[in-house]
Design a protein around this motif. Structure first.
Motif, short mmCIF file in Angstrom:
data_model
loop_
_atom_site.label_atom_id
_atom_site.label_comp_id
_atom_site.label_asym_id
_atom_site.label_seq_id
_atom_site.Cartn_x
_atom_site.Cartn_y
_atom_site.Cartn_z
N CYS A 52 31.47 77.13 56.20
CA CYS A 52 30.93 78.31 55.50
C CYS A 52 29.84 78.99 56.31
O CYS A 52 29.82 80.23 56.40
N GLN B 78 30.28 82.78 57.65
CA GLN B 78 29.34 83.86 57.34
C GLN B 78 28.80 84.49 58.61
O GLN B 78 28.72 85.71 58.72
N LYS B 79 28.45 83.66 59.56
CA LYS B 79 27.87 84.16 60.81
C LYS B 79 28.86 85.02 61.60
O LYS B 79 28.49 86.06 62.14
N GLN C 286 31.85 86.19 60.32
CA GLN C 286 32.74 86.93 59.43
C GLN C 286 34.19 86.46 59.62
O GLN C 286 35.11 87.26 59.80
N ARG D 237 28.43 78.93 48.20
CA ARG D 237 27.80 79.49 49.40
C ARG D 237 28.18 80.95 49.61
O ARG D 237 27.82 81.55 50.62
N GLY D 238 28.93 81.51 48.66
CA GLY D 238 29.29 82.92 48.74
C GLY D 238 30.39 83.22 49.73
O GLY D 238 30.50 84.35 50.21
N VAL D 239 31.22 82.23 50.05
CA VAL D 239 32.28 82.42 51.03
C VAL D 239 33.63 82.35 50.34
O VAL D 239 33.92 81.39 49.62
#
Length: 151
Positions: free
Chosen positions: A28, A32-33, A35, A87-89
């Motif tokens: 995750c 995020q880092k 994309q 974690r918003g992923v």
């Protein structure tokens, strides 16, 4: 010379173990880092059946046992998706049935062509004394793609 590496697709092997939860968390962070597309994979094996029975003519209902194994694997995979969601992923989940977890993961990643595979060091197989689990070690040895092993 610095190498700028982007991870367009990250595959995480997830079996519900604490180390595989850490692998999802690491996946995750990287997703995020960079994309990245995140894909969680759970491979389950069907139960092994013995044909000996104490009573003649009594055999278990194999369909029920197989359905139970698949349902347990599905719930395990949902747990990994919940970790990513917290974690918003967003992630895609894949549930695979195979006699060999390692072979299934190698074949899956050969088809998916990820930029990175993430796996925990020890899974649910009971080899608690091993420093690196058999699946993660096998991925390092047999995968065509970079593997990050998370402890």
């Amino acid at each position: 010379m610095a190498v700028n590496r982007s991870f367009g697709k990250i595959v995480v092997a997830f079996d519900g173990s604490p180390d595989s939860v850490r692998a999802v968390e690491t996946g995750c962070i990287l997703a995020q880092k960079f994309q990245s597309e995140l894909v969680l994979v759970n491979v389950y094996t069907l139960p092994v059946y013995g044909l000996a029975s104490p009573l003649p003519g009594t055999l278990p209902n194999f369909d029920v046992l197989e359905d139970a194994a698949k349902e347990k694997a599905r719930k395990t995979l949902q747990g990994g998706m919940a970790v990513a969601s917290k974690r918003g992923v967003k992630c895609r989940a894949e549930l695979l049935e195979a006699p060999s977890v390692l072979q299934a993961l190698v074949e899956f990643t050969d088809k998916e062509k990820p930029d990175l595979i993430v796996a925990g060091t020890r899974g649910m197989t009971g080899f608690k004394k091993m420093i690196v689990g058999s699946v993660s070690s096998g991925l390092v040895s047999h995968s065509k793609f970079p593997v990050l092993v998370v402890r």
